[in-house]
Design a protein around this motif. Structure first.
Motif, PDB file in Angstrom:
ATOM      1  N   UNK A  25       0.832  -1.205   0.000  1.00 25.46           N
ATOM      2  CA  UNK A  25       0.000   0.000   0.000  1.00 25.46           C
ATOM      3  C   UNK A  25       0.864   1.252   0.000  1.00 25.46           C
ATOM      4  N   UNK A  26       1.929   1.252   0.769  1.00 23.64           N
ATOM      5  CA  UNK A  26       2.802   2.429   0.847  1.00 23.64           C
ATOM      6  C   UNK A  26       3.428   2.762  -0.503  1.00 23.64           C
ATOM      7  N   UNK A  27       3.681   1.742  -1.322  1.00 23.26           N
ATOM      8  CA  UNK A  27       4.309   1.971  -2.626  1.00 23.26           C
ATOM      9  C   UNK A  27       3.308   2.362  -3.714  1.00 23.26           C
ATOM     10  N   UNK A  28       2.105   1.784  -3.689  1.00 23.69           N
ATOM     11  CA  UNK A  28       1.148   2.061  -4.771  1.00 23.69           C
ATOM     12  C   UNK A  28       0.215   3.233  -4.487  1.00 23.69           C
ATOM     13  N   UNK A  29       0.025   3.553  -3.221  1.00 24.10           N
ATOM     14  CA  UNK A  29      -0.898   4.645  -2.862  1.00 24.10           C
ATOM     15  C   UNK A  29      -0.521   5.974  -3.526  1.00 24.10           C
ATOM     16  N   UNK A  30       0.751   6.386  -3.498  1.00 21.51           N
ATOM     17  CA  UNK A  30       1.096   7.664  -4.151  1.00 21.51           C
ATOM     18  C   UNK A  30       0.846   7.646  -5.659  1.00 21.51           C
ATOM     19  N   UNK A  31       1.048   6.505  -6.287  1.00 23.23           N
ATOM     20  CA  UNK A  31       0.826   6.398  -7.732  1.00 23.23           C
ATOM     21  C   UNK A  31      -0.665   6.491  -8.033  1.00 23.23           C
ATOM     22  N   UNK A  32      -1.465   5.729  -7.303  1.00 22.44           N
ATOM     23  CA  UNK A  32      -2.909   5.758  -7.542  1.00 22.44           C
ATOM     24  C   UNK A  32      -3.515   7.104  -7.178  1.00 22.44           C
ATOM     25  N   UNK A  33      -2.968   7.764  -6.178  1.00 22.57           N
ATOM     26  CA  UNK A  33      -3.444   9.105  -5.838  1.00 22.57           C
ATOM     27  C   UNK A  33      -3.123  10.093  -6.963  1.00 22.57           C
TER      28      UNK A  33
END
Length: 137
Positions: A25-33
């Motif tokens: 989650x920590x790695x993909x959250x910024x991308x999806x945001x």
């Protein structure tokens, strides 16, 4: 040639190995945001509305669930995701063996879509889209 080799070597040393996986989650959250406006797309094809989740599913490792509602209806659908291929060079890659990154609807039936992502850390993020904002031509 020496400069190129040196640049590649420096890049390899400077790039943390964890950054290549994007499985938490920590790695993909910024991308999806950052790509929230592109989470879904609608395409009319062969007499159907296709609701694509390709952007989200490209970063599905780190997610536990995708749910969505259409046209403001109270009914919520679960979007089944292809599994995350942990331990492979490309854990987020699509194999498309038994899964497609879209859901079909009657033609011109989608006017709005609300999407909620649930991350592995228990947090959620929701976005609502109007057809005119996400329809592919």
């Amino acid at each position: 040639m020496i400069r190129t080799s040196l640049a590649v070597l420096l890049l390899a040393i400077a790039t943390p190995t964890w950054a290549a996986n994007f499985t938490t989650a920590a790695e993909v959250k910024p991308i999806l945001d950052a790509t929230k406006s592109s989470w879904v797309a609608i395409r009319k094809l062969n007499g159907q509305d296709l609701l694509y989740f390709t952007q989200i599913e490209s970063w599905r490792c780190g997610l536990t669930q995708i749910t969505f509602r259409v046209n403001g209806a109270p009914e919520t659908y679960n979007k089944f995701m292809e599994p995350c291929y942990e331990g492979t060079p490309a854990p987020n890659a699509f194999r498309l063996d038994s899964h497609l990154p879209y859901v079909t609807f009657q033609p011109d039936s989608l006017t709005s879509v609300e999407v909620t992502l649930t991350y592995e850390d228990g947090t959620t993020d929701t976005a609502t889209f109007q057809r005119s904002e996400i329809e592919l031509q």
